[in-house]
Design a protein around this motif. Sequence first.
Motif, short mmCIF file in Angstrom:
data_model
loop_
_atom_site.label_atom_id
_atom_site.label_comp_id
_atom_site.label_asym_id
_atom_site.label_seq_id
_atom_site.Cartn_x
_atom_site.Cartn_y
_atom_site.Cartn_z
N TYR A 166 -24.22 0.54 15.43
CA TYR A 166 -23.91 0.06 16.62
C TYR A 166 -22.86 0.74 17.63
CZ TYR A 166 -26.21 -4.19 14.78
OH TYR A 166 -27.13 -4.73 14.35
N SER A 167 -22.67 2.19 17.18
CA SER A 167 -21.51 2.47 17.90
C SER A 167 -22.08 4.23 17.87
CB SER A 167 -20.31 2.76 17.61
OG SER A 167 -19.38 3.24 18.28
N ASP A 168 -21.50 4.95 18.87
CA ASP A 168 -21.92 6.40 18.76
C ASP A 168 -20.37 7.07 18.89
OD1 ASP A 168 -21.67 6.40 21.66
OD2 ASP A 168 -23.62 7.03 21.98
N LYS A 169 -19.50 6.27 18.90
CA LYS A 169 -18.04 6.88 18.72
C LYS A 169 -17.70 7.37 17.36
CE LYS A 169 -16.50 4.09 22.70
NZ LYS A 169 -15.32 3.29 23.47
N PRO A 170 -16.79 8.17 16.95
CA PRO A 170 -16.31 8.48 15.70
C PRO A 170 -15.85 7.29 14.82
CG PRO A 170 -14.70 9.40 17.38
CD PRO A 170 -15.95 8.85 18.17
#
Lengths: 487, 487
Positions: free
Chosen positions: A194-198
């Motif tokens: 659900y995220s492409d942040k670290p």
Amino acid sequence: MTTDGEARRGRRRGAGRDAKLARAAAGSATQAYIKRKIPYYEILNAEGLEIIEHNADTILEEIGIDFRDDAEALELWRAAGADVQGERVRFPRGLCRKLVMDSAPAIFTQHARNPANSVVIGGDNTVMVPAYGPPFVHDLDKGRRYATIEDFKNFVKLAYMSKSLHHSGGTVCEPVDLPVNKRHFDMVYTHMRYSDKPFMGSVTAPERAEDTVAMAKILFGDEFIDPATGQEKTVVVNLINANSPMTFDETMLGAAKVYARANQACVISPFILAGAMSPVTVAGTAAQILAEALAGMAFVQLVRPGAPVVFGTFASSISMQSGAPTFGSPEPTQVMYIAASLARRLGVPFRSGGGLCASKLPDAQAAYEAANTLQAAAMAGVNFMLHTAGWLEGGLAMGYEKFMMDADQASMLGVLLGGVDMSENRHWMRSAKLGRVIIFWVAPILRQISKVHSGDLTLRTTTVTSNGSRKVHWMPLSVPTNAGNRP
Amino acid sequence: MTTDGEARRGRRRGAGRDAKLARAAAGSATQAYIKRKIPYYEILNAEGLEIIEHNADTILEEIGIDFRDDAEALELWRAAGADVQGERVRFPRGLCRKLVMDSAPAIFTQHARNPANSVVIGGDNTVMVPAYGPPFVHDLDKGRRYATIEDFKNFVKLAYMSKSLHHSGGTVCEPVDLPVNKRHFDMVYTHMRYSDKPFMGSVTAPERAEDTVAMAKILFGDEFIDPATGQEKTVVVNLINANSPMTFDETMLGAAKVYARANQACVISPFILAGAMSPVTVAGTAAQILAEALAGMAFVQLVRPGAPVVFGTFASSISMQSGAPTFGSPEPTQVMYIAASLARRLGVPFRSGGGLCASKLPDAQAAYEAANTLQAAAMAGVNFMLHTAGWLEGGLAMGYEKFMMDADQASMLGVLLGGVDMSENRHWMRSAKLGRVIIFWVAPILRQISKVHSGDLTLRTTTVTSNGSRKVHWMPLSVPTNAGNRP
């Protein structure tokens, strides 16, 4: 064949969906992290910091640190020249510092699935990270209840959408509806899905750390190995709490070894309620924190020289009557300022801060305490700001409303840390075209306001700065700005 | 003759009253002001500050300042070498700075009726002062309504009882139930009657300033003249707002002259909603504030060389959509940091800060915004912290609950500013008696807590520091501290 009406509806639906996606994309089009352009606040001078460093060495030399239930750790320390008696490790003066300064990187990149969201941890950078660890969630509609994986997903999505949060965090809440021995899979997967942040990995058992690394390898595939160095890229940051006072336990040591060997980052965080797990004095607490952090970071360097580490601090004071921790209070702020200075002197990134509070509700108490901690952490020079958003009730609950308000504060701090623009166009004010001084950029509506408040304008106003650019102030998103004003 | 029962009741009443008085006395047994023991935060380096000083001189030289409806002021400026055209006064570069630096005191004492409550304004001192000016009051029981003299008395009493507020303030609220032309008598009298802390005078007309001075002379009697110098003691501090941009009006000039001639202190405060009354940029706003403050403080020195002045700043940003002011936002914080540095370079005391907020209620918004402003003001080095407690709704309302919460924050900041005790006993930890390192001061109850949170204590604990003294953490008074805690 469709009727015009159907086509219009189709277009409208399509347009609506496209617009929504575009808005979503805009929402996640974030500055990957904050580049600091203002000085650090240094609460002690070099002499004071040297006293604390000296005292930390005395703790390490005379009292030592327990490394529990981990024979390998003791063997590593023995080989490095430490004095090991049972599980107690005592360190020749300067050993831990030397191990850290010799090989720990001052700054490193944590790669995100989306390279645009990779963050650089250390140096003049600040990375804002959601709160970590609450078993409960809270909102004003439904009150306080145990957290579930649905809540976990919600907070990952909220962090993804927030421009001011640069990181997906780790245990944004404990999904207690899932079995403990499988929970970490769902948590790590949710960050990936659900995220492409670290994001952060599991530390609750060495094998869960291994699972995290294995999942990261699947996610990054060929990208996991940096072709330039032949080494693993750092793709997870992991929270290794010291079991203060003066102890690292098997769980934390096991997870730290797994992550270090895979070149993943360990945040070594003494967890301090000052007066209970540390001396009640600020200077004594700071010395203990440095000793514990040094021992933990040096251990990681023994496991794999060059593996990224972060000097972490979580310090609270406690009520000497009830034993309850307090937040937003002055002694922990002083401890944090000192620890940040110590981390810079060591040359490692620093973790602390966040929107900490004791309140059970997203109320005035929560806000005073959170703002006090967030602002001090920003001024101190925290690089990895864990617990930035959502923290309630001493970390027992993750609050939905609190999350949104804290994220707003993080956005504010981004502007504060961005510094004062002293470029010619910003600091001044002589129009080449007009050949005279221009100090106002005031739109017509604002001229009216100014007239109301201060009588007629006596100076020439203009609608643009001398190079025609525009500048607006930071505005909060979570609160109304239409209150009355009064000179 | 009384029965035993009556006697007991009498004693009980008496005892109750005595105890209450004793508590009241304890409540007002305040540290007279804060002695700062931590460094200032400097957001710009010397080069940046010099640019702003240069730009302020350019404003003063090329644009000038209006001194309105005051022929005497214009005459004073003409005699001092300024260029006076109509009511516009332009200043040779450096003139205002020289006038201020030649004769304005860097630090002065404001005497209180009770000498133990006299405050020293300037240098490393911080004086916390209630909010000033709201025409409304607010509390959660009765909501928002026009302020009355009863409310005024209440806030004077609350400030008197607050250990963390060092000053009775001025117009703690506007008693709108009294006629405007007599209101100042009641306000000044209330400060004299219900408090023995220092207070502020009336500035709403020159003759009201004269009334204030006359009342102060009655109050202080023979004490009004300092026998050492033969000059009037400074017993009132008075708020002279610049009518920004670039204007001082007849009212403010008239009051300033009265107070300066009586050796009473003038706080010269540009009142800025940045983007409306000043440039939208931080650097441009700072230059304008310095220009206005310099002109005002220099004017006071022309009227009476050596009369105490304070460099004031009230800067807010505004919403460029609605024109509403915002608080707790980053640009005004940056402006305040710069102005504090400029005041130190000038060598005059600095006024700014306070628990500013836009919220209409004592809620989370109010608290975030107030904490952001209060903490930054403390770090910046504000000497005279006007609006410390009570401010709501952009200054339109004085809040009872907000006052109590802000006063608590002021107490917290007092500890923060008090610095880190690096004396041997605080920073360390070797007991001369025991001949070994002792790092814990932990009472038995806390040992239990520590065990719960961090496993068994591995270190020897002790109940006293090495010299037997005790140390406790700051605790808030206005909020519960019994929240749960979580590692």
